[in-house]
Design a protein around this motif. Structure first.
Motif: not given
Lengths: 230, 230
Positions: B67-71, B73-76, B96
């Motif tokens: 998932x990615x944040x609006x800015x 940044x990405x969290x796998x 996701x």
DNA sequence: CGGCGTTTTGAGATATCTCAATGGGAGTGG
DNA sequence: CCACTCCCATTGAGATATCTCAAAACGCCG
């Protein structure tokens, strides 16, 4: 921000939060009558390694579900609020611990009975499935917060989530109902950082803190949501 | 370290017990024959916001679910390996995104069909439930890693989990099958920190790195587990 | 009123990040 | 077969967010 949502009791139960209850409960007639257990602050509902004999539904208060590393560091996985189910799983033992952060009440349900019924009852099994899906979504959301956000973003995200989860209509006030150390262990921060961040938000005029630090007024919810980065 | 474990084929092949007593597998008849899709590295299986028409089972390769944040940044959230199911959920849209880290193959299954069958088939519904429970356990484990562990502990935990998940018998070698940036986005670190940590582990003699940094030999698995803090 | 647990605040330490440069493979086209 | 390019990984040096340790203030309860 919730462990699991499941309406196990039918319309006869009042005052429950049913989020995705969809009709009467099949389990109702077959589940042994539930007992209610009262907990004082810091008392455990269950501990990691305990036999998983029961599943619990929170009736009142807040239950912190957590796991500790060998060296004592603690990660809170979730705070469970009234209506939430805790203790679901596929193993015979609990893999997590659960502890009341404030005086609480939980309803005790037989895990074996619940799962036995689910074996032949697709409706109930599907409900369990959907409940765990929701819990999974909440855990993912926390993972994103902890993995990607800064301290201030984490605290804002926490406050916004807490508000969504617990706020009574119209009220822009949330009750923390837990210690700074609990918030810190949820967000992967230290107590000091949580405290400093909270006072920074106060200084910024986004929140106000009352009642010995447990009651927080969200003065500017839009700004808070913004600071949380969604 | 897995999205969901579910043997859908054996569920139908071995014949399930149905309350309606028709004697044949419900799942077998109603699950449309699955098509297989090939993906090149970096190709998406689905994106956040897409209609959730299908559920996928990985056949080959590795799929990063994130998932990615609006800015940006990405969290796998998870790497899905062969056998894992991705795309399960309760909503009409994917929440996701999923992307192949290396050339991969996925089997495409109809989400609607799967869930329709589960409505009347307790065995399947219960399997879905248990699958998601496993996925939940994996996500919690990652949450603990990201929330509480240091960089070196995170990388060690990752390597140990990868080994448990993918190692063929006896082999103490794991194939990373992904870029440093993927590992970084899983563990909540930067590429540079992942790289530095890996070379530190190499210096310590705990691992060896070969084949352009994708193949890692775990020379001292006990030490590695220890460094991961369980 | 005294004691205890908790929160707040301060100041310095440090792990990790950021920015920047270098190096190495893999694939491409001459 | 050899440049050339591109992408990725590594390494370095300095910046910084957060942690650690310590002290003081607060609120609650007996």
């Amino acid at each position: 921000m919730f462990a699991a949502q499941l309406d196990l009791t039918s319309a006869s139960a009042t005052g429950m939060h049913h989020r995705h209850g969809d009709g009467s409960s099949v389990a109702e007639q077959r589940l042994p009558s539930a007992t209610v257990r009262r907990l004082i602050a810091k008392e455990h509902v269950f501990c990691e390694g305990d036999d998983r004999e029961q599943v619990f539904q929170v009736e009142e208060g807040v239950i912190a579900v957590y796991k500790t590393l060998p060296d004592g560091r603690r990660q809170i996985i979730d705070f469970a609020y009234p209506g939430d189910l805790i203790g679901l799983g596929v193993l015979d033992e609990h893999v997590l611990s659960a502890q009341a952060t404030v005086p609480s009440k939980v309803k005790c349900l037989s895990a074996a009975a619940l799962e036995r019924i689910a074996e032949s009852d697709a409706r109930l099994a599907l409900k369990l499935y959907k409940s765990v899906c929701h819990e999974l979504a909440a855990t993912r959301s926390l993972l994103i917060t902890v993995g990607q956000r800064s301290a201030i973003e984490r605290v804002c995200a926490f406050l916004v989530a807490l508000h969504r989860r617990t706020a009574e209509a119209e009220s822009a006030t949330v009750d923390l109902a837990m210690r700074r150390s609990d918030i810190a262990d949820l967000l992967g921060l230290t107590i000091e950082t949580v405290s400093r961040t909270l006072t920074k938000l106060r200084t910024m005029g986004v929140i106000e803190i009352a009642q010995g630090g447990t009651r927080v007024q969200l003065c500017d919810l839009a700004r808070l949501t913004d600071l949380a980065n969604e």
